[in-house]
Scaffold this motif. Structure first.
Motif, PDB file in Angstrom:
ATOM      1  N   ALA A 141      31.035  12.120  76.210  1.00  0.00           N
ATOM      2  CA  ALA A 141      30.037  12.988  76.846  1.00  0.00           C
ATOM      3  C   ALA A 141      30.043  12.777  78.353  1.00  0.00           C
ATOM      4  N   TYR A 188      27.108  11.830  80.955  1.00  0.00           N
ATOM      5  CA  TYR A 188      25.732  11.480  81.299  1.00  0.00           C
ATOM      6  C   TYR A 188      25.684  10.999  82.743  1.00  0.00           C
ATOM      7  N   TYR A 215      20.060  12.839  72.650  1.00  0.00           N
ATOM      8  CA  TYR A 215      21.382  13.419  72.897  1.00  0.00           C
ATOM      9  C   TYR A 215      22.320  13.280  71.705  1.00  0.00           C
ATOM     10  N   LYS A 272      23.039  15.634  69.680  1.00  0.00           N
ATOM     11  CA  LYS A 272      23.803  16.870  69.535  1.00  0.00           C
ATOM     12  C   LYS A 272      24.242  17.441  70.885  1.00  0.00           C
ATOM     13  N   LYS A 273      24.103  16.672  71.955  1.00  0.00           N
ATOM     14  CA  LYS A 273      24.476  17.155  73.282  1.00  0.00           C
ATOM     15  C   LYS A 273      25.564  16.266  73.871  1.00  0.00           C
ATOM     16  N   ILE A 274      26.513  16.867  74.542  1.00  0.00           N
ATOM     17  CA  ILE A 274      27.613  16.107  75.136  1.00  0.00           C
ATOM     18  C   ILE A 274      27.487  16.016  76.658  1.00  0.00           C
ATOM     19  N   ALA A 275      26.321  16.408  77.171  1.00  0.00           N
ATOM     20  CA  ALA A 275      26.054  16.274  78.604  1.00  0.00           C
ATOM     21  C   ALA A 275      24.558  16.043  78.778  1.00  0.00           C
ATOM     22  N   GLY A 276      24.211  15.263  79.776  1.00  0.00           N
ATOM     23  CA  GLY A 276      22.797  14.998  80.014  1.00  0.00           C
ATOM     24  C   GLY A 276      22.548  14.462  81.405  1.00  0.00           C
ATOM     25  N   ASP A 335      16.895  15.685  80.168  1.00  0.00           N
ATOM     26  CA  ASP A 335      16.933  17.012  79.546  1.00  0.00           C
ATOM     27  C   ASP A 335      17.395  16.945  78.090  1.00  0.00           C
ATOM     28  N   GLY A 336      17.049  15.855  77.407  1.00  0.00           N
ATOM     29  CA  GLY A 336      17.450  15.708  76.011  1.00  0.00           C
ATOM     30  C   GLY A 336      16.637  16.578  75.068  1.00  0.00           C
ATOM     31  N   ASP A 337      17.126  16.685  73.836  1.00  0.00           N
ATOM     32  CA  ASP A 337      16.421  17.416  72.779  1.00  0.00           C
ATOM     33  C   ASP A 337      15.662  16.411  71.919  1.00  0.00           C
ATOM     34  N   GLY A 377      12.381  18.417  78.248  1.00  0.00           N
ATOM     35  CA  GLY A 377      12.993  17.213  77.702  1.00  0.00           C
ATOM     36  C   GLY A 377      11.985  16.101  77.516  1.00  0.00           C
TER      37      GLY A 377
END
Length: 233
Positions: free
Chosen positions: A124, A126, A156, A158-162, A182-184, A223
């Protein structure tokens, strides 16, 4: 004193009584001070031990070593960078673990080292951005690192950028640090941070700023937001 006066030894008896009472009072004060110092040392040692257990644990090390093996098979240069980032983080943790306060820039460098490790581990991107940070400020060790670590773990999957953003807001009465990402986050996380990380942060803040701090950590529209406020009085 009354007995001394009654038996006509007022001066000697009163003086003796005053010496005994004063000695007893001083002895009690010394005892309280020694107990307070002993409790403070025990608390500091416990927090240091918790810090090391939290960040150098088998689960983290095993996952990182697994990532190193995977990178060695497909990109040895990336594996080397991951090893270097891991070494940097462990070296910094070893340097600060016994300290009560550290320069805030050192804490930020530690957060960036951890984000670099997690970026390689998860494939990712980050990053940490800062705003209005005074390099002369100090903080208890691994306060922001703990918040960044929790953010990666819970926001994060399910996210590959943060992006993490740390801002300092100063006024005449206090300084406030706001860390956002800005995570979910799901509804369970929206109840606030109540786990080991939050307990560690509160313990460190109380150790360094007894009764002069406030800490909140909650979900917001974009987030997660954590706020640490340190008052002058």
């Amino acid at each position: 004193a009354w007995a001394a006066y009654y038996f006509n030894i007022a001066f000697a008896g009163l003086a003796t009584t005053m010496v005994i009472c004063t000695s007893f009072s001083i002895a009690r004060q010394f005892a309280r001070k020694e107990n307070a110092e002993r409790e403070a040392l025990l608390k500091s040692a416990r927090l240091e031990n918790e810090l090391l257990k939290k960040n150098i644990n088998p689960h983290f090390v095993l996952n990182t070593l697994t990532s190193i093996i995977a990178w060695l098979r497909k990109d040895s240069s990336s594996a080397i960078k991951l090893i270097e980032a891991l070494a940097d983080e462990f070296r910094m943790i070893n340097q600060i673990s016994a300290l009560k306060l550290i320069p805030i820039n050192q804490e930020i460098d530690l957060c960036k080292a951890h984000l670099k490790i997690m970026s390689y581990r998860k494939g990712a991107d980050y990053k940490l951005e800062t705003l209005d940070i005074d390099e002369n400020d100090t903080m208890p060790p691994m306060i922001f690192h703990t918040l960044v670590e929790n953010g990666i773990t819970h926001g994060y999957e399910k996210k590959i950028a943060g992006t993490f953003k740390l801002q300092a807001i100063k006024n005449s009465n206090s300084i406030k640090y706001v860390l956002k990402n800005d995570g979910d986050f799901n509804l369970e996380e929206s109840k606030g941070s109540t786990g080991f990380g939050a307990k560690y942060i509160k313990g460190r803040l109380e150790e360094s700023y007894p009764g002069k701090w406030n800490f909140t950590s909650n979900k917001y529209d974009e987030g997660w937001e954590s706020i640490i406020e340190i008052r002058n009085s």
